[in-house]
Design a protein around this motif. Structure first.
Motif, PDB file in Angstrom:
ATOM      1  N   MET A  81     -27.277   9.665 -36.824  1.00 21.05           N
ATOM      2  CA  MET A  81     -27.390  10.468 -38.029  1.00 21.05           C
ATOM      3  C   MET A  81     -26.121  11.297 -38.163  1.00 21.05           C
ATOM      4  N   ASN A  82     -25.352  11.023 -39.201  1.00 24.64           N
ATOM      5  CA  ASN A  82     -24.107  11.740 -39.442  1.00 24.64           C
ATOM      6  C   ASN A  82     -24.211  12.566 -40.716  1.00 24.64           C
ATOM      7  N   THR A  83     -23.393  13.587 -40.782  1.00 23.11           N
ATOM      8  CA  THR A  83     -23.349  14.450 -41.972  1.00 23.11           C
ATOM      9  C   THR A  83     -24.766  14.814 -42.412  1.00 23.11           C
ATOM     10  N   VAL A  84     -25.531  15.316 -41.483  1.00 22.65           N
ATOM     11  CA  VAL A  84     -26.939  15.608 -41.784  1.00 22.65           C
ATOM     12  C   VAL A  84     -27.062  16.750 -42.771  1.00 22.65           C
ATOM     13  N   LYS A  85     -28.157  16.726 -43.501  1.00 30.99           N
ATOM     14  CA  LYS A  85     -28.442  17.716 -44.522  1.00 30.99           C
ATOM     15  C   LYS A  85     -29.788  18.382 -44.217  1.00 30.99           C
ATOM     16  N   PRO A  86     -30.021  19.564 -44.742  1.00 29.99           N
ATOM     17  CA  PRO A  86     -31.319  20.214 -44.512  1.00 29.99           C
ATOM     18  C   PRO A  86     -32.500  19.335 -44.920  1.00 29.99           C
ATOM     19  N   GLU A  87     -32.316  18.533 -45.962  1.00 28.49           N
ATOM     20  CA  GLU A  87     -33.403  17.650 -46.403  1.00 28.49           C
ATOM     21  C   GLU A  87     -33.669  16.493 -45.445  1.00 28.49           C
ATOM     22  N   ASP A  88     -32.857  16.349 -44.419  1.00 25.51           N
ATOM     23  CA  ASP A  88     -33.136  15.359 -43.375  1.00 25.51           C
ATOM     24  C   ASP A  88     -34.131  15.880 -42.339  1.00 25.51           C
ATOM     25  N   THR A  89     -34.481  17.152 -42.448  1.00 29.53           N
ATOM     26  CA  THR A  89     -35.448  17.736 -41.520  1.00 29.53           C
ATOM     27  C   THR A  89     -36.796  17.027 -41.641  1.00 29.53           C
ATOM     28  N   ALA A  90     -37.276  16.519 -40.534  1.00 28.39           N
ATOM     29  CA  ALA A  90     -38.529  15.760 -40.529  1.00 28.39           C
ATOM     30  C   ALA A  90     -38.854  15.349 -39.097  1.00 28.39           C
ATOM     31  N   VAL A  91     -40.052  14.830 -38.937  1.00 25.66           N
ATOM     32  CA  VAL A  91     -40.390  14.130 -37.701  1.00 25.66           C
ATOM     33  C   VAL A  91     -40.002  12.669 -37.909  1.00 25.66           C
ATOM     34  N   TYR A  92     -39.213  12.138 -37.010  1.00 21.58           N
ATOM     35  CA  TYR A  92     -38.729  10.769 -37.121  1.00 21.58           C
ATOM     36  C   TYR A  92     -39.538   9.858 -36.187  1.00 21.58           C
ATOM     37  N   TYR A  93     -40.003   8.758 -36.771  1.00 21.16           N
ATOM     38  CA  TYR A  93     -40.823   7.802 -36.031  1.00 21.16           C
ATOM     39  C   TYR A  93     -40.099   6.462 -35.945  1.00 21.16           C
ATOM     40  N   CYS A  94     -40.140   5.848 -34.790  1.00 21.14           N
ATOM     41  CA  CYS A  94     -39.606   4.506 -34.699  1.00 21.14           C
ATOM     42  C   CYS A  94     -40.748   3.503 -34.862  1.00 21.14           C
ATOM     43  N   GLN A  95     -40.385   2.368 -35.378  1.00 22.82           N
ATOM     44  CA  GLN A  95     -41.354   1.328 -35.676  1.00 22.82           C
ATOM     45  C   GLN A  95     -40.855   0.003 -35.128  1.00 22.82           C
ATOM     46  N   GLY A  96     -41.763  -0.794 -34.620  1.00 22.93           N
ATOM     47  CA  GLY A  96     -41.441  -2.146 -34.203  1.00 22.93           C
ATOM     48  C   GLY A  96     -42.422  -3.107 -34.844  1.00 22.93           C
ATOM     49  N   VAL A  97     -41.946  -4.292 -35.158  1.00 22.07           N
ATOM     50  CA  VAL A  97     -42.801  -5.276 -35.825  1.00 22.07           C
ATOM     51  C   VAL A  97     -42.729  -6.608 -35.094  1.00 22.07           C
ATOM     52  N   LEU A  98     -43.886  -7.100 -34.714  1.00 26.16           N
ATOM     53  CA  LEU A  98     -44.012  -8.453 -34.180  1.00 26.16           C
ATOM     54  C   LEU A  98     -45.463  -8.848 -34.399  1.00 26.16           C
ATOM     55  N   GLY A  99     -45.718  -9.417 -35.535  1.00 26.52           N
ATOM     56  CA  GLY A  99     -47.088  -9.778 -35.876  1.00 26.52           C
ATOM     57  C   GLY A  99     -47.893  -8.605 -36.411  1.00 26.52           C
ATOM     58  N   ARG A 100     -47.544  -7.436 -35.994  1.00 23.96           N
ATOM     59  CA  ARG A 100     -48.186  -6.201 -36.452  1.00 23.96           C
ATOM     60  C   ARG A 100     -47.192  -5.067 -36.247  1.00 23.96           C
ATOM     61  N   ASP A 101     -47.533  -3.926 -36.777  1.00 25.45           N
ATOM     62  CA  ASP A 101     -46.666  -2.758 -36.635  1.00 25.45           C
ATOM     63  C   ASP A 101     -47.007  -1.990 -35.357  1.00 25.45           C
ATOM     64  N   TYR A 102     -45.970  -1.526 -34.695  1.00 19.59           N
ATOM     65  CA  TYR A 102     -46.124  -0.635 -33.556  1.00 19.59           C
ATOM     66  C   TYR A 102     -45.356   0.646 -33.877  1.00 19.59           C
ATOM     67  N   TRP A 103     -45.918   1.792 -33.488  1.00 21.10           N
ATOM     68  CA  TRP A 103     -45.309   3.072 -33.828  1.00 21.10           C
ATOM     69  C   TRP A 103     -45.127   3.928 -32.583  1.00 21.10           C
ATOM     70  N   GLY A 104     -44.028   4.715 -32.620  1.00 18.76           N
ATOM     71  CA  GLY A 104     -43.814   5.702 -31.579  1.00 18.76           C
ATOM     72  C   GLY A 104     -44.443   7.021 -31.986  1.00 18.76           C
ATOM     73  N   GLN A 105     -44.326   8.006 -31.115  1.00 17.36           N
ATOM     74  CA  GLN A 105     -45.014   9.278 -31.317  1.00 17.36           C
ATOM     75  C   GLN A 105     -44.229  10.248 -32.194  1.00 17.36           C
ATOM     76  N   GLY A 106     -42.979   9.982 -32.461  1.00 16.39           N
ATOM     77  CA  GLY A 106     -42.200  10.866 -33.321  1.00 16.39           C
ATOM     78  C   GLY A 106     -41.364  11.861 -32.550  1.00 16.39           C
ATOM     79  N   THR A 107     -40.213  12.203 -33.110  1.00  8.38           N
ATOM     80  CA  THR A 107     -39.342  13.219 -32.538  1.00  8.38           C
ATOM     81  C   THR A 107     -38.861  14.121 -33.679  1.00  8.38           C
ATOM     82  N   GLN A 108     -38.899  15.406 -33.465  1.00  3.73           N
ATOM     83  CA  GLN A 108     -38.586  16.370 -34.516  1.00  3.73           C
ATOM     84  C   GLN A 108     -37.081  16.550 -34.662  1.00  3.73           C
TER      85      GLN A 108
END
Length: 113
Positions: A81-108
């Motif tokens: 993440m470069n040149t971040v802005k205040p509107e980038d503030t969020a919990v970020y989740y990673c996702q993986g797909v192989l037949g179905r979606d897999y989700w991580g727990q999020g990082t603030q």
């Protein structure tokens, strides 16, 4: 299968931060890996996804500022993440797909102005 995201924190506007995500418990390679985010009071939104080095897609709000990449280790993905802005503030989740979606727990990620 567990996806573990890390790298979040507080960063000043204009700065950079790199998020990491790795999946454990999966023998096969995830076909697609990506990132979503959810800001307070808003719905989760898509940020970026990739299947391979030639197929990377970005939301308009982050295009030109964020870079998604997959690591050498199987089922790892990064979000630079470069040149971040205040509107980038969020919990970020990673996702993986192989037949179905897999989700991580999020990082603030918090961007201070």
């Amino acid at each position: 299968v567990q996806l573990q995201a890390s790298g979040g924190g507080v960063v000043q506007a204009g700065g950079s931060l790199t998020l990491s995500c790795s999946a454990s418990g999966m023998i096969r390679s995830l076909r697609v890996m990506g990132w979503y985010r959810q800001a307070p009071g808003k719905q989760r939104e898509w940020v970026a996804t990739m299947t391979n080095a030639r197929d990377k897609r970005y939301a308009d709000s982050v295009k030109g500022r964020f870079i998604i990449s997959r690591g050498n280790a199987r089922n790892t993905v990064y979000l630079q993440m470069n040149t971040v802005k205040p509107e980038d503030t969020a919990v970020y989740y990673c996702q993986g797909v192989l037949g179905r979606d897999y989700w991580g727990q999020g990082t603030q990620v918090t961007v201070s102005s």
